[in-house]
Design a protein around this motif. Structure first.
Motif, short mmCIF file in Angstrom:
data_model
loop_
_atom_site.label_atom_id
_atom_site.label_comp_id
_atom_site.label_asym_id
_atom_site.label_seq_id
_atom_site.Cartn_x
_atom_site.Cartn_y
_atom_site.Cartn_z
N ALA A 266 -1.30 6.93 15.74
CA ALA A 266 -0.77 5.64 15.29
C ALA A 266 -1.12 5.34 13.84
N PHE A 267 -1.30 6.36 13.02
CA PHE A 267 -1.51 6.15 11.59
C PHE A 267 -1.14 7.43 10.84
N ARG A 268 -0.96 7.27 9.55
CA ARG A 268 -0.75 8.42 8.68
C ARG A 268 -1.61 8.25 7.43
N GLU A 269 -1.97 9.34 6.82
CA GLU A 269 -2.74 9.29 5.59
C GLU A 269 -1.82 9.06 4.40
N GLY A 270 -2.33 8.34 3.41
CA GLY A 270 -1.52 8.05 2.24
C GLY A 270 -2.37 7.60 1.08
N TRP A 271 -1.70 7.04 0.06
CA TRP A 271 -2.38 6.58 -1.14
C TRP A 271 -1.90 5.18 -1.47
N SER A 272 -2.82 4.33 -1.89
CA SER A 272 -2.45 2.99 -2.31
C SER A 272 -1.91 3.04 -3.73
N SER A 273 -1.32 1.95 -4.18
CA SER A 273 -0.74 1.92 -5.52
C SER A 273 -1.79 2.07 -6.61
N ASP A 274 -3.06 1.76 -6.29
CA ASP A 274 -4.12 1.92 -7.29
C ASP A 274 -4.92 3.20 -7.08
N GLY A 275 -4.38 4.13 -6.28
CA GLY A 275 -4.97 5.46 -6.19
C GLY A 275 -6.00 5.66 -5.10
N GLN A 276 -6.17 4.71 -4.17
CA GLN A 276 -7.14 4.88 -3.10
C GLN A 276 -6.56 5.73 -1.97
N SER A 277 -7.39 6.60 -1.41
CA SER A 277 -7.00 7.35 -0.22
C SER A 277 -7.13 6.42 0.98
N ILE A 278 -6.04 6.22 1.71
CA ILE A 278 -6.02 5.21 2.77
C ILE A 278 -5.40 5.76 4.05
N LEU A 279 -5.59 5.04 5.14
CA LEU A 279 -4.96 5.33 6.42
C LEU A 279 -3.98 4.19 6.71
N ILE A 280 -2.72 4.53 6.84
CA ILE A 280 -1.67 3.52 7.03
C ILE A 280 -1.34 3.44 8.52
N PRO A 281 -1.73 2.34 9.18
CA PRO A 281 -1.54 2.27 10.63
C PRO A 281 -0.13 1.85 11.02
N ASP A 282 0.29 2.31 12.19
CA ASP A 282 1.50 1.79 12.84
C ASP A 282 1.03 0.61 13.67
N THR A 283 1.04 -0.58 13.06
CA THR A 283 0.40 -1.75 13.68
C THR A 283 0.95 -2.10 15.06
N PRO A 284 2.29 -2.14 15.26
CA PRO A 284 2.77 -2.42 16.62
C PRO A 284 2.25 -1.43 17.65
N ALA A 285 2.19 -0.14 17.28
CA ALA A 285 1.67 0.87 18.21
C ALA A 285 0.18 0.66 18.48
N VAL A 286 -0.56 0.26 17.43
CA VAL A 286 -2.00 0.00 17.61
C VAL A 286 -2.21 -1.16 18.57
N ARG A 287 -1.44 -2.24 18.40
CA ARG A 287 -1.59 -3.41 19.27
C ARG A 287 -1.25 -3.08 20.72
#
Length: 385
Positions: A266-287
């Motif tokens: 329920a998430f994928r790895e990605g990058w924020s606009s300011d260059g941070q390595s982040i985990l982007i959750p599928d919020t409906p699936a998480v709930r």
């Protein structure tokens, strides 16, 4: 003295000793629950499971606004059933109320434990009325007061930090003191990083709960409380703490369920606009996932003490979708004209709305790219009425 009188005198002596011991333990417990409570009034005790967000913060430099190093969601049953421990991946990219999109561990730095609690509530769609906070030194003192804990260390763990918190552990079943146990739950310098670390944290919590519930550890009870008191803060009232302790004692740590939030699918790895390595959750699936392990008491229901603004507002499960309504709009790296332009989106381009800020939308395109667009040149197609 007749045998009958000797027996009666012995019984009176035992009763007196029991009264003294009970009074001492009661005094220690009362002092502890009063000392760690941050002036919270007694709440309306929930009818279902009791949820507590446990936060471990890295406060080595006496930083007044540290990020939370560890976030655990505990659900303690009041009836039958077992304790559920959900470890939250700290790089999860969520919307922090009043702040915007950030890693979830930044919520503590932005507004302390209550904002961290509200952020977890809003993201998971759950009522989480209580929090408890400790730091590295508190962790060490509590484990040492327990007499250490038995842990099967899975692999060699070596990491040079600042001298005080260096990590050097060998694999195998061993008895860890406080400093060693802290190293075990903090280590993430391997291929699995934070994923393996949160798994170790859940494993450690399970070991500690079971050890604390052993009858032979009652003798350590006053020392554990005395060691913990200077390093723990909670919004549980003294009376609520006692009820929570009774719930834990009834379960005795016999049935502990461990989960990761968000789950792996329920998430994928990605990058924020300011260059941070982040985990982007599928919020409906998480709930949907958390309802399997934390059923009932969804956000907006009557639960806990005073309702926060986050708790009283309903959370929509619907993903907001929009499109460019003007001839074109700039697709930017941040919410403002000072941020670099990543490209132009032409009329009719569709997107998913991740967050709304004054005058700007944080969006995700169909190819997975994220950025910001001016709200004046787009429209949301399925906004709630």
């Amino acid at each position: 003295m007749t045998p009958g009188k000797r027996v009666k005198r012995l019984l009176w002596l035992l009763a007196f000793l029991l009264l003294v011991v009970t009074g001492y333990y009661g005094f220690v417990l009362t002092r502890f629950v009063s000392g760690v409570s941050e002036g919270a009034p007694p709440g309306i005790w929930p009818s279902g499971d009791v949820r507590v967000l446990v936060l471990g913060v890295d406060n080595r430099g006496q930083d007044p606004h540290p990020r939370s190093d560890t976030m655990l969601l505990l659900s303690i049953p009041q009836g039958t059933g077992g304790v559920t421990v959900g470890s939250i991946l700290r790089d999860t990219w969520v919307s922090i109320p009043g702040v915007g999109q950030e890693k979830i561990n930044a919520a503590y730095a932005a507004g302390g434990p209550d904002l961290a609690r509200k952020t977890a509530e809003a993201w998971l769609g759950l009522d989480i009325p209580f929090y408890a906070v400790t730091d590295f030194e508190g962790f060490i003192h509590i484990v040492d007061a327990l007499g250490g804990v038995d842990i099967d260390v899975e692999k060699p763990m070596d990491y040079v930090d600042d001298g005080r918190y260096d990590i050097h552990l060998k694999p195998g079943l061993q008895h860890l003191n406080g400093a060693q146990a802290l190293g075990y739950v903090r280590f993430r310098h391997d291929a699995l990083g934070d994923y393996a670390r949160t798994e170790r944290q859940r494993k450690f919590v399970q070991a500690v709960i079971r050890q604390m519930m052993r009858p032979q550890n009652l003798v350590r009870f006053p020392n554990v409380l005395a060691a913990a008191e200077p390093y723990i803060r909670t919004n549980l009232s003294p009376g609520d703490q006692l009820r929570l302790g009774l719930c834990l004692w009834r379960d005795r740590g016999q049935s502990i369920t461990q989960i990761q939030l968000p789950p792996a699918d329920a998430f994928r790895e990605g990058w924020s606009s300011d260059g941070q390595s982040i985990l982007i959750p599928d919020t409906p699936a998480v709930r949907q996932y958390v309802q399997k392990y934390f059923p009932g008491n969804s956000l907006g229901s009557s639960f806990g003490g005073t309702q926060s603004p986050a708790s009283s507002a309903p959370v929509t499960e619907q993903t907001l979708m929009g499109r460019v309504s003007g001839e074109w709009v700039n697709f930017r790296a941040g919410p403002g004209t000072d941020y670099p332009t990543l490209g132009r989106l032409v009329h009719g381009t569709g997107f998913e709305v991740l967050d709304r800020q004054p005058g700007w939308l944080h969006i995700r395109l169909g190819d997975g790219r994220e950025g910001y667009v001016s709200a004046a040149f787009v429209q949301i197609d399925n906004a709630p009425q």
